[in-house]
Write an enzyme that holds these catalytic residues in place. Structure first.
Site, PDB file in Angstrom:
ATOM      1  N   GLY A 134      31.455  46.551  33.599  1.00  0.00           N
ATOM      2  CA  GLY A 134      31.148  45.201  33.146  1.00  0.00           C
ATOM      3  C   GLY A 134      29.656  44.960  33.027  1.00  0.00           C
ATOM      4  N   THR A 135      28.891  45.477  33.965  1.00  0.00           N
ATOM      5  CA  THR A 135      27.443  45.256  33.951  1.00  0.00           C
ATOM      6  C   THR A 135      26.805  45.866  32.708  1.00  0.00           C
ATOM      7  OG1 THR A 135      27.418  45.220  36.360  1.00  0.00           O
ATOM      8  CG2 THR A 135      25.311  45.617  35.259  1.00  0.00           C
TER       9      THR A 135
ATOM     10  N   ASN B 119      33.852  34.421  38.449  1.00  0.00           N
ATOM     11  CA  ASN B 119      34.276  35.332  39.507  1.00  0.00           C
ATOM     12  C   ASN B 119      34.256  34.711  40.903  1.00  0.00           C
ATOM     13  OD1 ASN B 119      31.481  35.599  38.504  1.00  0.00           O
ATOM     14  ND2 ASN B 119      31.172  36.787  40.353  1.00  0.00           N
TER      15      ASN B 119
ATOM     16  N   GLN C 219      36.750  39.000  34.656  1.00  0.00           N
ATOM     17  CA  GLN C 219      37.732  38.409  35.576  1.00  0.00           C
ATOM     18  C   GLN C 219      38.959  37.880  34.841  1.00  0.00           C
ATOM     19  OE1 GLN C 219      37.741  38.411  38.896  1.00  0.00           O
ATOM     20  NE2 GLN C 219      35.690  39.215  39.215  1.00  0.00           N
TER      21      GLN C 219
ATOM     22  N   SER D 280      35.945  45.348  32.435  1.00  0.00           N
ATOM     23  CA  SER D 280      35.667  46.325  33.491  1.00  0.00           C
ATOM     24  C   SER D 280      36.979  46.874  34.021  1.00  0.00           C
ATOM     25  CB  SER D 280      34.872  45.649  34.610  1.00  0.00           C
ATOM     26  OG  SER D 280      34.733  46.530  35.706  1.00  0.00           O
ATOM     27  N   GLY D 281      36.977  48.131  34.451  1.00  0.00           N
ATOM     28  CA  GLY D 281      38.219  48.749  34.926  1.00  0.00           C
ATOM     29  C   GLY D 281      38.582  48.408  36.360  1.00  0.00           C
ATOM     30  N   HIS D 282      37.573  48.330  37.230  1.00  0.00           N
ATOM     31  CA  HIS D 282      37.901  48.309  38.666  1.00  0.00           C
ATOM     32  C   HIS D 282      38.359  46.958  39.187  1.00  0.00           C
ATOM     33  CE1 HIS D 282      34.205  46.541  40.631  1.00  0.00           C
ATOM     34  NE2 HIS D 282      33.739  46.744  39.428  1.00  0.00           N
TER      35      HIS D 282
ATOM     36  N   THR E  97      28.409  62.535  27.043  1.00  0.00           N
ATOM     37  CA  THR E  97      29.788  63.023  27.098  1.00  0.00           C
ATOM     38  C   THR E  97      30.671  61.972  27.756  1.00  0.00           C
ATOM     39  OG1 THR E  97      29.001  65.287  27.239  1.00  0.00           O
ATOM     40  CG2 THR E  97      31.262  64.889  27.966  1.00  0.00           C
TER      41      THR E  97
ATOM     42  N   CYS F 276      27.818  40.671  45.053  1.00  0.00           N
ATOM     43  CA  CYS F 276      26.406  40.924  44.784  1.00  0.00           C
ATOM     44  C   CYS F 276      25.513  40.041  45.638  1.00  0.00           C
ATOM     45  CB  CYS F 276      26.101  40.658  43.321  1.00  0.00           C
ATOM     46  SG  CYS F 276      27.451  41.081  42.256  1.00  0.00           S
TER      47      CYS F 276
HETATM   48  C1  PLP Z   1      32.516  42.400  38.564  1.00  0.00           C
HETATM   49  C2  PLP Z   1      31.958  41.593  37.454  1.00  0.00           C
HETATM   50  C3  PLP Z   1      31.003  42.134  36.578  1.00  0.00           C
HETATM   51  C4  PLP Z   1      30.424  43.507  36.773  1.00  0.00           C
HETATM   52  O1  PLP Z   1      31.352  44.522  36.465  1.00  0.00           O
HETATM   53  P1  PLP Z   1      31.097  46.006  37.022  1.00  0.00           P
HETATM   54  O2  PLP Z   1      32.173  46.816  36.356  1.00  0.00           O
HETATM   55  O3  PLP Z   1      31.243  45.933  38.506  1.00  0.00           O
HETATM   56  O4  PLP Z   1      29.734  46.414  36.584  1.00  0.00           O
HETATM   57  C5  PLP Z   1      30.545  41.343  35.549  1.00  0.00           C
HETATM   58  N1  PLP Z   1      31.010  40.098  35.369  1.00  0.00           N
HETATM   59  C6  PLP Z   1      31.936  39.541  36.174  1.00  0.00           C
HETATM   60  C7  PLP Z   1      32.423  38.164  35.900  1.00  0.00           C
HETATM   61  C8  PLP Z   1      32.434  40.273  37.241  1.00  0.00           C
HETATM   62  O5  PLP Z   1      33.339  39.717  38.057  1.00  0.00           O
END
Ligand code: PLP
Length: 393
Positions: free
Chosen positions: A72-73, A152, A180, A200-202, A238, A326
């Site tokens: 996401g970042t 978030n 989110q 974002s995946g996680h 890659t 964060c």
């Molecule tokens: C977690 C989050 C991100 C960052 O995503 P990462 O994959 O951890 O870099 C960005 N925006 C929001 C709203 C998030 O909750």
């Protein structure tokens, strides 16, 4: 309860077994570089193509509009810097909100140092931006509006479709951080007039360090990582095949199960919110009561510190958060809670509980049993509480 209770699903989630199984072969025999020509390389390439389709389908985009990133970042950084650079001859004004994730806020601050002008829209007490504020902030110089889909920390869902209508009419690019929202809120980039969208995946049971950026066909964006021809010549390096495969599977599962899972989470969320507000006095829900993510609870407990609540919850095996991952560890109160108008001491007294697919009703009940005595104990040690009792005699 012996088992830990994980209530911090907005910070990250556990990779789910179906995702893990899908990744495994690519950590083993399917190791070929997708850019090579032999048969197993074509299989790696096919796996990436499939994941791109899974991601595109989840938001009603085409595969050519999906770029894989490291999370996401990176997606937020690329969207904002890439558009700013590509359109700087048209104007140097960007509009965002004061409650964005730091991946957006700090990127905008960086651009301010590069000579861009940024408007940070305020939010109301529920965390919603005002569409009239947005309209009046737009000038001839405005090139980009970046407003998050869902917050978030407080779970508030922004009026994305209405924002998209305004930006499209004005010919301004619209980016949304949907990290989110994806898997929790239906997303259709065409219907909502979204030009760029970060994922974002996680946060949805995929691996960490994986993400994607949707860039609508026709929108210009400067290359972010220079190198090879990967990702349509736009992001060299890659491919993270395992991560991409995992992200694709995670997004596919999250969106296909969304409706059913939302129903379950919503019930759990309301049990917790009502349970806390009805049994513990001097508590307030942060964020919008209805227009909020099905998995988000954020509550202020007057007269005490959120950090002490977290420590005592941890002692009981309950893992929660005081805001975003964060900002924990820093003593600054959350910029999101301050933007809602909370004074510093109330912002400090807040706890975020974010639910996920592994949380159960029993866990919610355990929390509701353990929390009230913790709050009472902490208040009995609090000088603020003592002052309050005295002044109310
Ligand atoms: C977690 C989050 C991100 C960052 O995503 P990462 O994959 O951890 O870099 C960005 N925006 C929001 C709203 C998030 O909750």
């Amino acid at each position: 309860m012996d088992k830990k209770i994980y209530f911090d699903n907005a910070a990250t989630t556990k990779v789910r077994p179906e995702v893990y199984q899908e990744i495994l072969p690519y950590l083993d025999e399917m190791y070929a570089n997708p850019s090579s020509v032999y048969t197993i390389a074509r299989d790696s390439k096919k796996a990436i193509d499939k994941a791109r389709e899974q991601v595109a389908n989840a938001i009603n985009a085409t595969t050519r509009e999906i770029y894989f990133t490291s999370g996401g970042t990176e997606s937020d950084n690329w969207a904002i810097k890439g558009v700013a650079d590509a359109y700087k001859n048209k104007g140097k004004h960007i509009i965002t909100s004061s409650i964005e994730h730091h991946a957006v806020l700090h990127t905008c601050e960086y651009l301010e140092k590069q000579g861009f002008k940024v408007t940070y829209l305020p939010v109301d007490k529920y965390g919603l931006i005002n569409l009239e504020d947005l309209k009046s902030a737009i000038t001839d110089e405005t090139i980009l509006v970046s407003i998050m889909f869902a917050n978030n920390e407080i779970g508030t869902i922004e009026p994305i479709k209405e924002i998209g209508k305004i930006t499209r009419e004005k010919g301004i690019i619209f980016h949304t951080d949907a990290v989110q929202a994806i898997g929790h809120v239906p997303i259709d980039v065409k219907d909502m007039n979204i030009d760029l969208l970060s994922m974002s995946g996680h946060k949805i049971y995929g691996p960490k360090g994986t993400g994607a950026l949707y860039v609508r066909k026709g929108v210009r964006i400067t290359q972010f990582i220079h190198g090879g021809a990967q990702e349509f010549n736009r992001r060299g390096g890659t491919e993270n095949v395992c991560g991409i495969v995992g992200l694709g599977k995670a997004i596919e599962l999250a969106t296909s199960e969304m409706e059913e899972e939302n129903k379950r989470l919503l019930e759990l969320r309301q049990t917790i919110i009502d349970g806390i507000l009805n049994t513990v006095p001097y508590t307030h829900l942060n964020g919008h009561p209805e227009q909020r993510l099905s998995n988000n609870v954020n509550i202020t407990f007057d007269f005490i510190e959120g950090e002490s609540i977290l420590l005592m919850l941890d002692f009981k095996g309950i893992e929660a958060s005081s805001g975003s991952a964060c900002t924990s560890g820093s003593l600054d109160p959350s910029h999101v809670l301050l933007a809602l108008g909370l004074p510093h001491e109330k912002a400090h007294g807040s706890v975020r509980i974010t639910l996920g697919r592994y949380n159960t009703k029993e866990e919610a009940e355990f929390l509701l049993k353990e929390l009230p005595p913790i709050i009472e104990r902490l208040r009995n040690m609090s000088p603020l509480w003592e002052d309050f009792l005295k002044s109310n005699k």
